[in-house]
Design an enzyme around this catalytic site. Structure first.
Site, PDB file in Angstrom:
ATOM      1  CG  HIS A  69      -4.929 -11.369  -4.425  1.00 20.87           C
ATOM      2  ND1 HIS A  69      -3.618 -11.398  -4.851  1.00 20.87           N
ATOM      3  CD2 HIS A  69      -5.604 -12.214  -5.241  1.00 20.87           C
ATOM      4  CE1 HIS A  69      -3.497 -12.221  -5.873  1.00 20.87           C
ATOM      5  NE2 HIS A  69      -4.688 -12.723  -6.135  1.00 20.87           N
ATOM      6  CG  ASP A  71      -1.046 -11.563  -1.700  1.00 28.39           C
ATOM      7  OD1 ASP A  71      -2.181 -11.258  -2.094  1.00 28.39           O
ATOM      8  OD2 ASP A  71      -0.758 -12.690  -1.252  1.00 28.39           O
ATOM      9  CD  GLU A 137      -5.405 -15.343  -3.616  1.00 36.33           C
ATOM     10  OE1 GLU A 137      -6.210 -16.170  -4.082  1.00 36.33           O
ATOM     11  OE2 GLU A 137      -4.225 -15.233  -4.042  1.00 36.33           O
ATOM     12  CD  GLU A 138      -1.264 -15.595  -5.228  1.00 36.83           C
ATOM     13  OE1 GLU A 138      -1.413 -16.826  -5.094  1.00 36.83           O
ATOM     14  OE2 GLU A 138      -1.618 -14.987  -6.253  1.00 36.83           O
ATOM     15  CG  HIS A 340       1.170 -18.269  -9.491  1.00 38.81           C
ATOM     16  ND1 HIS A 340       0.671 -19.194  -8.590  1.00 38.81           N
ATOM     17  CD2 HIS A 340       0.494 -17.131  -9.232  1.00 38.81           C
ATOM     18  CE1 HIS A 340      -0.254 -18.640  -7.836  1.00 38.81           C
ATOM     19  NE2 HIS A 340      -0.382 -17.373  -8.218  1.00 38.81           N
TER      20      HIS A 340
END
Length: 363
Positions: A69, A71, A137-138, A340
């Site tokens: 992904h 993002d 995706e997030e 994250h």
């Protein structure tokens, strides 16, 4: 300046990090990826929104998907954080010990860089390859770019095996936990906080819900030889309209990460039983994926890259590939525990090692 897919893959990762791509803002990065892939004449490239599929079409007996992904989660707010944009190196990038910092360094620009490097270099692979780059995706599952590709171009996602280049520290991780979100709501009666006895505090009514969640003991479940740790947590609380008003509404958001032995319905039943008597509504859900390491393609890949497979505790799109009938594993550079975080970083050497392992398997 465009992306140089022939550059050192760690430097390519830094270039990807420098293009901010928080979920919903992937267009600039998708444009850059599309422009770079345009120079790869051996690939057929299809774009859908901010997602792309680049395929070899060599007529090989087997096709593999390499997916990642584009993002990231939002940028950190902590002053002085190194896990932001643009990227930063803590040493000479050519040093094997150099670490690359930036939002998405671990999750998962290193993996995307490996995809792009392979797309440019593997003009005659032993397996046909579909490189998949996708947005959103997030965030909520219904926004997933991979899900949109599956609806709009199912024929382009057919494959015998899939590898999601999520961070695994260079170890094969089979399957993944499922994830679901809930909202538990309480009601009260608004009043002036100076005369609180005239009202009823909805935030205080959340206390027994939070107590049940705090006392809950998550399970560890063995599935096909791998042990999946579950978790059930309050992740956000909303309530109140002003500093001098007793709140009449409150909501706690809850996230349940469940082992892939459970269906969505079975997992939902666990939460509803725990919070019986409260107003609880499921707002989002995505199933887990069983390891599938007994599949021939998965066994061959594990044999090729080595190491003992582990479970994937976080949800990844191997679950979505599994729903399409494609056995898939997670394999990528970086420590998933850093994803994250305000300290998000990846080793440049780990990215190079991942590229080398996949090049050996596909060449």
């Amino acid at each position: 300046m465009g992306l140089d897919l022939k550059a050192d893959v760690a430097l390519l990762t830094a270039a990807l990090l420098d293009i901010e791509s928080v979920s919903g803002n992937e267009k600039a990065l998708a444009d850059a990826v599309e422009a770079a892939l345009a120079d790869c004449s051996h690939l057929r490239v299809t774009r859908d929104g901010d997602s792309l599929i680049a395929r070899t079409e060599l007529g090989r007996a087997e096709r593999v998907i390499l997916a990642g992904h584009l993002d990231t989660v939002p940028l950190p707010h902590t002053p002085g954080s190194r896990g932001t944009v643009p990227s930063q190196w803590d040493a000479d990038p050519e040093s094997p010990a150099a670490l690359l910092y930036g939002r998405g360094a671990t999750d998962m620009k290193g993996g995307v860089a490996v995809q792009l490097a392979l797309a440019a270099s593997l003009t005659d692979p032993v397996r046909d390859i579909s490189f998949v780059f996708y947005d959103h995706e997030e965030v909520q599952a219904e926004l997933s770019g991979l899900g949109r590709l599956a609806r709009n171009y199912p024929e382009l996602l057919r494959a015998d095996f899939g590898i999601l280049l999520e961070p695994t520290d260079g170890v094969v991780e089979g399957g993944c936990n499922g994830t679901m979100r809930f909202e538990a709501r309480t009601s009260g009666l608004a009043a002036h906080s100076a005369r609180a006895w005239m009202g009823h505090n909805a935030i205080h009514e959340l206390a027994p819900i939070l107590q049940r969640l705090a006392e809950y003991q998550p399970q560890t479940v063995e599935v096909e030889g791998l042990e999946y740790r579950e978790s059930l947590n309050a992740v956000k609380i909303n309530g109140g309209i002003a500093g001098n008003v007793i709140p009449d509404q409150a909501v706690v958001e809850i996230n349940y990460r469940f082992a892939p032995d459970k269906t969505i319905e079975q997992a939902e039943a666990v939460v509803l039983e725990l919070l019986k008597g409260f107003d609880v509504v499921r707002t989002d859900a995505a199933p887990g994926a069983r390891p599938g390491l007994d599949q021939p393609a998965a066994k061959a890949f594990v044999d090729a890259v080595g190491g003992a497979p582990k479970p994937k505790f976080g949800w990844t799109d191997v679950a979505r590939l599994g729903q399409l009938g494609i056995p898939a594993v997670n394999f990528g550079p970086g420590d998933a525990l850093l994803a994250h975080s305000d300290n998000e970083h990846v080793s440049g050497q780990a990215i190079r090692d991942c590229l080398a392992a996949l090049t050996r398997w596909l060449s």
